[in-house]
Design a protein around this motif. Sequence first.
Motif, short mmCIF file in Angstrom:
data_model
loop_
_atom_site.label_atom_id
_atom_site.label_comp_id
_atom_site.label_asym_id
_atom_site.label_seq_id
_atom_site.Cartn_x
_atom_site.Cartn_y
_atom_site.Cartn_z
N ASN A 1 0.83 -1.21 0.00
CA ASN A 1 0.00 0.00 0.00
C ASN A 1 0.86 1.26 0.00
O ASN A 1 2.09 1.22 0.08
CB ASN A 1 -0.96 -0.02 1.19
CG ASN A 1 -0.22 -0.01 2.53
OD1 ASN A 1 0.94 0.37 2.60
ND2 ASN A 1 -0.90 -0.44 3.57
N GLN A 2 0.15 2.34 -0.07
CA GLN A 2 0.80 3.64 -0.18
C GLN A 2 1.74 3.90 1.00
O GLN A 2 2.84 4.42 0.83
CB GLN A 2 -0.29 4.71 -0.23
CG GLN A 2 0.23 6.12 -0.31
CD GLN A 2 0.27 6.62 -1.74
OE1 GLN A 2 -0.26 5.98 -2.64
NE2 GLN A 2 0.89 7.76 -1.96
N LYS A 3 1.26 3.54 2.16
CA LYS A 3 2.06 3.81 3.35
C LYS A 3 3.38 3.04 3.30
O LYS A 3 4.43 3.56 3.68
CB LYS A 3 1.26 3.41 4.59
CG LYS A 3 1.87 3.89 5.88
CD LYS A 3 1.80 5.41 5.97
CE LYS A 3 2.53 5.90 7.21
NZ LYS A 3 2.64 7.38 7.21
N GLY A 4 3.27 1.83 2.84
CA GLY A 4 4.49 1.03 2.73
C GLY A 4 5.48 1.67 1.75
O GLY A 4 6.68 1.73 1.99
N ALA A 5 4.93 2.18 0.70
CA ALA A 5 5.78 2.83 -0.30
C ALA A 5 6.42 4.09 0.27
O ALA A 5 7.57 4.41 0.00
CB ALA A 5 4.98 3.16 -1.55
N GLU A 6 5.64 4.80 1.08
CA GLU A 6 6.18 6.03 1.68
C GLU A 6 7.35 5.71 2.59
O GLU A 6 8.35 6.43 2.62
CB GLU A 6 5.09 6.74 2.49
CG GLU A 6 4.03 7.39 1.63
CD GLU A 6 2.91 7.95 2.48
OE1 GLU A 6 3.12 8.13 3.69
OE2 GLU A 6 1.83 8.19 1.93
N ILE A 7 7.19 4.66 3.33
CA ILE A 7 8.28 4.30 4.24
C ILE A 7 9.53 3.92 3.44
O ILE A 7 10.65 4.30 3.79
CB ILE A 7 7.84 3.17 5.17
CG1 ILE A 7 6.75 3.69 6.11
CG2 ILE A 7 9.02 2.61 5.95
CD1 ILE A 7 6.15 2.64 6.99
N LEU A 8 9.31 3.23 2.39
CA LEU A 8 10.45 2.88 1.56
C LEU A 8 11.13 4.14 1.03
O LEU A 8 12.36 4.25 0.99
CB LEU A 8 10.00 1.99 0.38
CG LEU A 8 11.15 1.59 -0.54
CD1 LEU A 8 11.35 0.09 -0.53
CD2 LEU A 8 10.93 2.07 -1.96
N ALA A 9 10.30 5.09 0.65
CA ALA A 9 10.86 6.35 0.14
C ALA A 9 11.63 7.07 1.23
O ALA A 9 12.63 7.74 0.96
CB ALA A 9 9.74 7.23 -0.40
N ASP A 10 11.17 6.93 2.44
CA ASP A 10 11.85 7.58 3.55
C ASP A 10 13.19 6.93 3.85
O ASP A 10 14.13 7.59 4.30
CB ASP A 10 10.97 7.51 4.80
CG ASP A 10 10.32 8.85 5.08
OD1 ASP A 10 10.78 9.84 4.51
OD2 ASP A 10 9.36 8.88 5.86
N VAL A 11 13.23 5.67 3.63
CA VAL A 11 14.45 4.93 3.94
C VAL A 11 15.52 5.17 2.88
O VAL A 11 16.70 5.34 3.17
CB VAL A 11 14.15 3.42 4.06
CG1 VAL A 11 15.45 2.64 4.19
CG2 VAL A 11 13.25 3.17 5.24
N PHE A 12 15.07 5.18 1.65
CA PHE A 12 16.04 5.38 0.55
C PHE A 12 15.85 6.77 -0.03
O PHE A 12 15.29 6.95 -1.10
CB PHE A 12 15.86 4.29 -0.50
CG PHE A 12 16.01 2.90 0.06
CD1 PHE A 12 17.27 2.40 0.37
CD2 PHE A 12 14.91 2.10 0.29
CE1 PHE A 12 17.41 1.13 0.90
CE2 PHE A 12 15.05 0.83 0.82
CZ PHE A 12 16.30 0.33 1.13
N LYS A 13 16.31 7.73 0.72
CA LYS A 13 16.03 9.12 0.38
C LYS A 13 16.72 9.58 -0.90
O LYS A 13 16.33 10.56 -1.51
CB LYS A 13 16.48 10.03 1.52
CG LYS A 13 15.62 9.94 2.76
CD LYS A 13 15.97 11.09 3.70
CE LYS A 13 15.05 11.15 4.90
NZ LYS A 13 15.34 10.07 5.86
N ASP A 14 17.76 8.92 -1.25
CA ASP A 14 18.51 9.38 -2.41
C ASP A 14 17.74 9.18 -3.71
O ASP A 14 18.00 9.86 -4.70
CB ASP A 14 19.84 8.62 -2.53
CG ASP A 14 20.79 8.99 -1.41
OD1 ASP A 14 20.50 9.95 -0.66
OD2 ASP A 14 21.83 8.33 -1.28
#
Lengths: 295, 1054
Positions: free
Chosen positions: A144-157
Amino acid sequence: MAGVMTGFGNFTHAVVRAIPSSLAKEALRMNVLDVDLVKAQREHEVYVGVLKHKLGLQVIELPADESLPDCVFVEDVAVVCGDTALITRPGAESRRKETEAMRRALKELDLNIVEMSDENATLDGGDVLFTGREFFVGLSKRTNQKGAEILADVFKDYAVSTVPVTDGLHLKSFCSMGGPGLIVIGTSEPAQKALKIMQQMSDHRYNKLTVPDDIAANTIYMNLPSKGHVLLHCTPEEFPESAKVSTHTLCTSTHTLCTSTHMLISVLPQLLATEYCIFVVLYAYVCRKYPCTLS
Amino acid sequence: MTTEVGSETEVKKEPEKTVEQPAEPERPATNQTDEVKVVEAAEQSNESPALATDSAKPKENQEEAQPADNATGPEGEEPPASPPASEKKGISRFLPPWLKRQKSQSVVGPKESQVTPKEEGGVVLVKGEGEGEKAEQAEAEQTSLTTAAEPQVEEEQVNGEAEPEQKEEVNSEEHAENHSTGSAETQPAKEEKASEKSLEKSAAEEEETEGGEEKKDQEERLKPEGGRYFIKSPLKLTKKVKMVMCHVIMLDGSQFPCEVEKRAKGQYLFFKVCEALNLLEKDYFGLSYKDNADQTCWLDPTKEIKHQICNPSWQLAFNVKFYPPDPSQLTEDITRYLLCLQLRQDIVSGRLPCSFVTHSLLGSYSLQAELGDHDPDEQRLDYISDFQFAPSQTKEMEEKVVELHKTHRGMTPAQADTQFLENAKKLSMYGVDLHHAKDSEGVDIMLGVCANGLLIYKDRLRINRFAWPKILKISYKRSNFYIKIRPGETEQFESTVGFKLPNHRSAKRVWKVCVENHTFFRLMTPEAPTKAKFLTLGSKFRYSGRTQAQTRQASTLIDRPAPYFERTSSKRISRSLDGAPVINMIEAQDSAPTSVGNGREPGLELSSDSSKVEEEPSERAAATPTEGTEMKRDEPDSSQQDLDKTQEDVLKHQASTSELKRSFMEATPETRPSQWEKRLTASPATSMRLQAQGISDDKQKSNETTLQAAEVEIDEMVVVEEIRVAPKGSVTITTPEVVVTPVAVETELEKPEEEVIEEVKEEQKRPVSVSSESESEEEAGEYHPQVTVSTSVEQIKEEPEEEEKEEVDENEEPEQVAEPEPLPEVEVETMPSPAVVEETPMAEPETALVVDAPAEEERTEDILVTPEEAPNGHAEDQPGLVAVEEEEEEEEEPRVNGDASHAETERIPQVICCSEPPVVKTEMVTISDTFAAQKTEIATKEVPIVHTETKTITYEAAQLDGSGDGEPGILMTAQTITSESLCTTTTTHITKTLKGGLSETRIEKRIVITGDSDIDHDQALAQAIKEAKEQHPDMSVTRVVVHKETELAEEGED
């Protein structure tokens, strides 16, 4: 020194997990076909053998857990990029515990472990396509979206773009990276649609390798220090048309070295940047494909 | 006048003056040693004085500088100078400050030569690139002539609107004086300047003449003294001009105080800052400020600062405006260094998110660049704590940074910067300008504007992306921001995606940023020049600077030795502030000017005074580059070096510097292309634009091309400019030389539609651009990308709009119609009717206004006047959401002026009402609701339908200079000047055309009065018209179009 974002980096390690006998009966399925457990286990052995001996990777083999019938699909429980490993929160409730063994294994590799603790977030590694320059995350039944957001937060580059996955289980059910800047994609409508979205969303240009069968689009690309570019793909026996396309294209047009295995394997692209990185989490996609090809 | 008195008197009178004096003396050193001493003392005393004095200083300095220049190098100036005639004066008002400056500069004495204006204007038009460039060129010339002069010139340029004029005048006067007597007095010049500024041209002229006399007298007096001039001039300036102290925060964190005239344009200040930095590749940068809502806005270089900045303190920041996708292609290390500083800011502030490893790696490069190789002996780990590498920095990160720093051994600062950029540029948020918004469903999203297009984020996830090539139109209405997307392969219709911004201002801000980024990164040349003629009326805002392609081209001409500059970390800032000398850093190396200035001033003024800008006369002029030093880096060494240098050296440096600058500036944008550009635009388009911009020779010849270009442009996306408005009235006043002719738009329009098409093709070139522009103007820029968008948040509405091609065709036709007829008619037929219509520029805008009005009015407050747009889908598009069918029709029409008529017919009626403008009393007053094609239709229908809310009144007198005429006219020059005040925005478009041996100058002035009911629009309009006439006493008003929009009306119509 190499930059942080160096695409796929070098693959040094692989993490796999044995197939539990419960796989045949209890694993989650997209269809009802039976899984030939024996054949699956045999293929898995061959697969691990290729990784170890043919490619020279350090393979970390996690023991099977009978209580986790899907535990062989290690790709879904962790996303590794650079020096960071995101332990996911699988969309299927029954698979949440699969992360424990993976977490331990990755910690031993001295990776920076990040947990996905948000209870509203779900993410299967199978929905995460890392291209070397950015992430595409399929929003599917499992992610879901939230999971994707967290991934984006982790791999900020990296840019993290979402791609709706309406058909099929995962984003990588019909696509994978076949090399730097090369997306292997199936011919189905959902696959082609997803590809278009990815192309639009990206600032980078990707070549595409279209294979007749979506399943055949499951390949594992690795950049090995000793072997150069390596692509694991399905065997010609299983998908003769697709194999023809990929081998021909890859062998002729790219530097890709084709390593043929008899199994369908998908990889979670692990890009390790620079020296920090090190490894690759491999997971066998086996089952998903088995139903079609086995028995 | 106390010119004679000298520094002492001045000091007594005004602290400011005293300050100025000091500066002056230094430069003129030769003349005023005695004075200098006095001055210095004065300065010291003065320094203490408040900022106000400082503000005054710069002006004074400038003035002073001017005199010095005159004395030193009046000769050079004289020849070039072809003083502007009465026309000039009249036009001058409309002209942008820099233009004026240039003229004045080039011309020895404005008074003397009046003829030149045309030529000048032509030059300007052709080049079109950058005002600043021109000014710079002019400056360069001056500088070359006289080293001392350079600084002055630069300053003048910098000053932009207000100062430039004055300075120009002064210079010209001074020059004249110098020629005659050898030395000119500043005072007269000052007076003149002031008068000009404040007063109308006529007044200015008189003053000039008077001033000239006075000057002579003064000169006689002054000549011997030399230094006094400066003093006197300052006094005058101070009296007349209000100075304001700006504080610019530089990228290294230091404060750059700069005193500018209150009426100075953004460009002036920007140039001063770049000068201080010794930055040549300045097109990537800009000045930003915080608006009332604490939102960061870019200072429009073409507008007066005071009209943009809300905060009383005039706080600005120097920032990277366009992040080069590939920093390695930048020519100079100093540019890369500044980009690094910006990125460090972005990283620390969190705007540029990075992973831990990336933070560490980038931090290690920063250390290497600033500290050099890691020193193992230096155990102090704390040396790192002084640096900030991330929003939240941990010990672990610092250790990692140090660890990585060790691996960079042997890397030069420039290499470290390069590595820093190579890594930073890969970050996904590199160069992405985020804006909060909501999608059509009210979901919070972020709009990210970057080099490649528009990115849509929801939280941290990218949910959509619209590359520039996919965007056909960008627009905004009220608080909504729209992009029209090119249909995809399988899609038949364009779609428009709308976003809701927090408020109108934010919507406009996003729109402007998009327009600028699109122009800068995707276009070969700014649209403004091309459109200028046509667009004039309609569009207000455009990116006026150079595009990336242009700046790259220009950069290739930079061959100066790498300028020395010191890399300063934030921690050092304090130091830099301390020593004025620091300033030199930049200049020190190569640019003599800097060194010169530094050497002397540094200690003295640099810190306090120099920073202010001022620059002073000749010496300072030389120093000008140094002024950058003001930035204040600490580099005693450099300053010392400067000091050591002899004047001769300095002069040499200056000369070389000026040459460099000149060459750099001269590099024109027009050059085509870099691969990138080629890609972007079909070559034809480019050519088209070029043609349009520079020359409107044979319309027919170019017809084909033009058409193509037109198409191309459209395809690529035209940037739309907006017209503000809402319940505002926009008045377009065209004053051509020719007699005014009221035109019946309607008739003209009709004809054009059929016939026009063919004719139009030729004309289309302009129109095309225009149309696009116009569209943009109204709503904003619109891009039509493919539908793909749908996925994302954005609304993808499919509009019945025609395909781009179709649109283009239509556009062409309309344009053609409008242009061809207009030109011929206008020129030929003085009075009348048709001609007016056809003036492309005018017509388009007007039409746009009309057309738009209906659609726009309904939808939003803003009244966009876009020829095409209004009719087109753009305006409609937005509305389109509401009514697709209408939009489609409209779109088609809009695109083509002629087409517009169709649409207009339907809509127009509602919107347009004819009424006479209250104040306008032009020779010929024709009231027509709409212009051009739209007009025709509109007019017919309009009459019957009267909406209280929307009114369009057109007084037309035909006139078209070469621009759109069917007649073969040669476009000499075209200029578009936009000035903005709180409630009114004035866009002045000046076109000079040579037809059959006769030269015509047409000035189109578009005034948008924005305000609520509390504003008396009629009165404002009357005042505007009156002013226009006063400004151009020698010209006649040919057409006045009044378009009044009220929200109520708009809504009702829709």
